[in-house]
Design a protein around this motif. Structure first.
Motif, PDB file in Angstrom:
ATOM      1  N   THR A  50       0.579  -1.137  -0.096  1.00 53.98           N
ATOM      2  CA  THR A  50       0.322   0.231  -0.567  1.00 53.98           C
ATOM      3  C   THR A  50       0.930   1.303   0.294  1.00 53.98           C
ATOM      4  N   TRP A  51       0.584   1.991  -0.938  1.00 55.36           N
ATOM      5  CA  TRP A  51       1.583   3.497  -1.067  1.00 55.36           C
ATOM      6  C   TRP A  51       0.754   4.256  -0.417  1.00 55.36           C
ATOM      7  N   SER A  52       2.200   5.093   0.325  1.00 54.81           N
ATOM      8  CA  SER A  52       1.128   6.106   1.689  1.00 54.81           C
ATOM      9  C   SER A  52       2.488   7.185   2.012  1.00 54.81           C
ATOM     10  N   TYR A  53       1.357   8.430   1.299  1.00 56.45           N
ATOM     11  CA  TYR A  53       2.652   9.794   1.949  1.00 56.45           C
ATOM     12  C   TYR A  53       3.555   9.612   2.808  1.00 56.45           C
ATOM     13  N   ILE A  54       3.176   9.517   3.868  1.00 54.10           N
ATOM     14  CA  ILE A  54       3.045   9.618   5.647  1.00 54.10           C
ATOM     15  C   ILE A  54       4.543   8.641   5.411  1.00 54.10           C
ATOM     16  N   GLN A  55       4.699   7.941   4.799  1.00 54.50           N
ATOM     17  CA  GLN A  55       5.977   6.621   5.183  1.00 54.50           C
ATOM     18  C   GLN A  55       7.383   6.643   3.731  1.00 54.50           C
ATOM     19  N   LEU A  56       6.049   7.379   2.662  1.00 56.33           N
ATOM     20  CA  LEU A  56       7.220   7.912   1.327  1.00 56.33           C
ATOM     21  C   LEU A  56       7.739   8.795   2.129  1.00 56.33           C
ATOM     22  N   THR A  57       7.554   9.966   2.566  1.00 60.64           N
ATOM     23  CA  THR A  57       8.156  11.740   3.311  1.00 60.64           C
ATOM     24  C   THR A  57       8.481  11.283   4.345  1.00 60.64           C
ATOM     25  N   HIS A  58       9.364  11.151   4.586  1.00 62.20           N
ATOM     26  CA  HIS A  58      10.084  10.350   6.619  1.00 62.20           C
ATOM     27  C   HIS A  58       9.831  12.315   7.111  1.00 62.20           C
ATOM     28  N   ALA A  59      10.075  12.617   6.426  1.00 62.05           N
ATOM     29  CA  ALA A  59      10.217  13.906   7.038  1.00 62.05           C
ATOM     30  C   ALA A  59       9.848  15.453   6.301  1.00 62.05           C
ATOM     31  N   PRO A  60       9.129  15.908   7.108  1.00 62.35           N
ATOM     32  CA  PRO A  60       8.417  16.882   5.717  1.00 62.35           C
ATOM     33  C   PRO A  60       9.044  18.604   5.376  1.00 62.35           C
ATOM     34  N   HIS A  61       9.928  18.462   6.428  1.00 60.21           N
ATOM     35  CA  HIS A  61      10.252  19.490   6.427  1.00 60.21           C
ATOM     36  C   HIS A  61      11.510  19.307   5.074  1.00 60.21           C
ATOM     37  N   ILE A 171      11.855  24.906  -6.296  1.00 62.43           N
ATOM     38  CA  ILE A 171      12.003  23.878  -6.515  1.00 62.43           C
ATOM     39  C   ILE A 171      13.083  23.219  -5.196  1.00 62.43           C
ATOM     40  N   ALA A 172      13.919  24.289  -4.884  1.00 63.44           N
ATOM     41  CA  ALA A 172      15.442  23.864  -4.440  1.00 63.44           C
ATOM     42  C   ALA A 172      14.482  23.165  -2.692  1.00 63.44           C
ATOM     43  N   ILE A 173      13.605  24.511  -2.232  1.00 58.81           N
ATOM     44  CA  ILE A 173      13.361  24.968  -0.749  1.00 58.81           C
ATOM     45  C   ILE A 173      12.268  23.548  -0.976  1.00 58.81           C
ATOM     46  N   SER A 174      11.684  23.324  -1.809  1.00 60.92           N
ATOM     47  CA  SER A 174      10.821  21.537  -1.348  1.00 60.92           C
ATOM     48  C   SER A 174      11.273  20.720  -0.633  1.00 60.92           C
ATOM     49  N   VAL A 175      12.867  20.861  -1.843  1.00 59.71           N
ATOM     50  CA  VAL A 175      13.362  19.503  -1.938  1.00 59.71           C
ATOM     51  C   VAL A 175      14.151  19.587  -0.071  1.00 59.71           C
ATOM     52  N   SER A 176      14.518  20.993   0.732  1.00 61.58           N
ATOM     53  CA  SER A 176      15.084  21.177   1.589  1.00 61.58           C
ATOM     54  C   SER A 176      15.453  22.633   2.133  1.00 61.58           C
ATOM     55  N   TYR A 177      14.441  22.342   3.351  1.00 57.39           N
ATOM     56  CA  TYR A 177      14.764  23.845   3.671  1.00 57.39           C
ATOM     57  C   TYR A 177      15.952  24.766   3.337  1.00 57.39           C
ATOM     58  N   ASP A 178      17.503  23.811   3.756  1.00 61.30           N
ATOM     59  CA  ASP A 178      18.295  24.751   3.789  1.00 61.30           C
ATOM     60  C   ASP A 178      18.330  25.357   2.670  1.00 61.30           C
ATOM     61  N   ASN A 179      17.896  24.507   1.570  1.00 58.41           N
ATOM     62  CA  ASN A 179      17.793  26.062   0.408  1.00 58.41           C
ATOM     63  C   ASN A 179      17.252  27.340   0.124  1.00 58.41           C
ATOM     64  N   VAL A 180      17.089  27.493   1.747  1.00 61.31           N
ATOM     65  CA  VAL A 180      16.105  28.978   1.977  1.00 61.31           C
ATOM     66  C   VAL A 180      17.060  29.893   1.525  1.00 61.31           C
ATOM     67  N   VAL A 181      18.276  29.598   2.501  1.00 65.59           N
ATOM     68  CA  VAL A 181      19.555  30.558   1.997  1.00 65.59           C
ATOM     69  C   VAL A 181      20.193  31.376   1.398  1.00 65.59           C
ATOM     70  N   PRO A 182      20.201  30.225   0.515  1.00 68.54           N
ATOM     71  CA  PRO A 182      20.553  30.697  -1.464  1.00 68.54           C
ATOM     72  C   PRO A 182      19.162  31.751  -2.779  1.00 68.54           C
ATOM     73  N   ALA A 183      18.388  31.736  -1.886  1.00 67.17           N
ATOM     74  CA  ALA A 183      17.155  31.510  -2.259  1.00 67.17           C
ATOM     75  C   ALA A 183      17.229  32.954  -1.530  1.00 67.17           C
ATOM     76  N   ILE A 184      17.730  33.411  -0.878  1.00 68.61           N
ATOM     77  CA  ILE A 184      17.378  34.928  -0.241  1.00 68.61           C
ATOM     78  C   ILE A 184      19.176  35.165  -0.998  1.00 68.61           C
ATOM     79  N   ALA A 185      19.947  34.953  -1.198  1.00 66.05           N
ATOM     80  CA  ALA A 185      20.989  35.537  -1.579  1.00 66.05           C
ATOM     81  C   ALA A 185      20.249  36.012  -3.430  1.00 66.05           C
ATOM     82  N   SER A 186      19.267  34.760  -3.881  1.00 64.75           N
ATOM     83  CA  SER A 186      19.160  35.303  -5.105  1.00 64.75           C
ATOM     84  C   SER A 186      18.462  36.550  -5.245  1.00 64.75           C
ATOM     85  N   VAL A 187      17.312  36.680  -4.165  1.00 64.80           N
ATOM     86  CA  VAL A 187      16.501  38.330  -4.002  1.00 64.80           C
ATOM     87  C   VAL A 187      18.055  39.064  -3.824  1.00 64.80           C
TER      88      VAL A 187
END
Length: 503
Positions: A50-61, A171-187
């Motif tokens: 049985t496919w389950s989103y909660i099990q496929l996504t280990h950490a929501p962030h 896309i990067a932030i959706s993958v990992s919240y680490d990518n908030v930093v270069p996103a701010i730098a891009s702005v």
């Protein structure tokens, strides 16, 4: 100097072989409770079909964990050799290094790319384990700063740059919240490279519009899909219930001043050179980092926007780390987990350093070779001194699972059923530990006690003694988070009352 294709492939393959051999020998994933918990969750899903989103996504962030889970299923036929999640980590690590080296070539030229590629083979002790230990996407996401720098500077005259930066950021932030930093730098890059007036406002509005559109799927799944950890509490966008706390305090400012000379340089080598003390290694790495950055800033062969944006990304990441609740200020730790957040930015820092070394004058060969030799010696010593893990930390894995599935006991015990028989008792104790920690971390009132008792009473009766033992374990000395020591007596009294009533 021409960087030939076969050399590029050989460098990437060599790095993959090193990481595989280290992982296969050390079995470091057995000491990784998040990977064990994640793997059990996927095993149950494969078993139940049985496919389950909660099990496929280990950490929501870390939305990227969804795709890592899917990728891991391709490696299940090889699980006799190494866990599927470890193979998935190795595959993504290989791709990440390939992107890093290729973009280093495009941004800084062949010489820098070759030296940087050679460095990636043995890399540093901090990064090596993450090639086969799969939890936390800090290391696997480390190619994103390279991508941000490449797109922002290569297409800076392109009228579609704001849209491109926005899409990559979302896309990067959706993958990992680490990518908030270069996103701010891009702005900031868009803001300062555009003339003041309507054009600047227009470009920023375009960025905002495309960013919001692209990140909508992640926002939708984060808010409306069940990704677990509801027992822990916190807002929809918290990281496993960890609050941001008070920002901009005097303590944070002190951390920001000291992190450059403590946690940052210490994270590179993990005090793994036996003939040098931790403080000496810290000083030595700091000298290399600041010298390389200085020469990089003076290097006129690299365009000014590239230099400024790259250093801005590094500076913003260090600031974010120093002000975050995950800050670790020690320079004497030897655990790669303690410094795990630095994995995201260290390859980027290193390519900047190496480019500086390459343009340092007549001594460049000795400086670059010295840096790579120092890192390689540290990595080889780290591999040599690593103890082979024999026993998996299933009690800690149970803690993770209880935090994630504490409000879904049916799923929690379905996952328990697929664990190896010899570790099922440890897992149950971990469940008790995790339930107690999740409930009492932020509250120790009577309502919280009743909530715990209610959850235990819903567990299968034959499992309850071990779960209760795990609850008491959560109050032992040295166990984190530290809980109210008055609670065990209260819990014992309520359990005694409950048993008396049931008779």
């Amino acid at each position: 100097y021409a960087f030939r294709k076969w050399q590029f492939l050989l460098i990437i393959l060599a790095g993959t072989v090193v990481r595989f051999l280290y992982g296969y020998w050390s079995k470091a994933w057995l000491a990784a409770p998040d990977q064990l918990a994640w793997g059990l969750s996927l095993d149950e899903m494969a078993n139940s079909k049985t496919w389950s989103y909660i099990q496929l996504t280990h950490a929501p962030h870390e939305g990227g964990s969804f795709f890592i889970s899917l990728l891991s299923f391709l490696f299940r036929p090889l699980q006799w050799l190494m866990p599927p999640l470890s193979f998935a980590a190795l595959a993504i690590d290989t791709l990440s290094r390939a992107i890093q080296v290729k973009l280093a070539q495009k941004l800084f030229g062949n010489e820098t790319a070759v030296w940087f590629g050679i460095w990636t083979i043995l890399s540093i002790p901090l990064i090596l384990p993450w090639g086969t230990v799969n939890y936390g996407l800090h290391s696997l996401s480390s190619f994103f700063p390279f991508m941000f720098l490449y797109f922002a500077t290569t297409f800076r005259q392109n009228k579609y740059l704001p849209a491109m930066c926005a899409i990559i950021s979302a896309i990067a932030i959706s993958v990992s919240y680490d990518n908030v930093v270069p996103a701010i730098a891009s702005v900031l890059f868009l803001f300062f490279t555009t003339q003041p007036g309507k054009k600047r406002a227009y470009r920023l509005l375009i960025f905002l519009a495309f960013f919001l559109i692209t990140i909508l799927p992640h926002l939708f799944t984060r808010i409306y899909f069940n990704s677990g950890f509801s027992l822990v509490g916190g807002s929809s966008f918290s990281i496993r219930g960890v609050p941001l706390g008070h920002l901009f305090t005097s303590r944070h400012l002190i951390d920001l001043c000291t992190v450059w000379f403590t946690s940052l340089p210490a994270s590179f080598l993990l005090a793994s050179v036996p003939f040098l003390p931790a403080i000496a290694l810290c000083i030595l790495v700091s000298v290399f980092v600041f010298a390389g950055s200085w020469w990089y800033m003076k290097n006129r062969t690299v365009d000014k926007p590239v230099r400024y944006l790259s250093l801005c990304i590094i500076f913003l990441f260090v600031v974010a780390y120093a002000f975050s609740p995950f800050y670790g200020g020690s320079y004497q730790k030897t655990s790669y987990v303690y410094y795990r957040h630095w994995c995201y930015i260290i390859p980027f820092i290193t390519v900047i350093m190496i480019n500086g070394f390459v343009h340092s004058g007549r001594l460049k060969l000795y400086i670059v070779a010295g840096w790579i030799l120092l890192c390689s010696v540290a990595s080889l010593q780290y591999i040599r001194s690593s103890n082979k893990m024999e026993q998996p930390v299933y009690r800690a894995a149970g803690w993770v699972l209880a935090n994630k599935y504490g409000n879904n006991l049916d799923k929690l015990f379905q996952i328990h059923s697929v664990a190896p028989n010899q570790y099922q008792e440890e897992l149950l104790m971990g469940y008790g530990w995790g339930l107690s920690a999740a409930i009492f971390k932020n509250s120790s009132d009577a309502v919280s006690v009743e909530k715990l008792i209610s959850i235990i009473s819903q567990c299968p009766r034959n499992y309850q003694p071990l779960i209760i033992s795990g609850v008491y374990y959560s109050f032992e000395k040295g166990i984190t988070p530290v809980l109210d020591q008055q609670l065990p007596a209260i819990i014992s009294a309520r359990l005694a009352e409950k048993n008396k009533d049931s008779k």
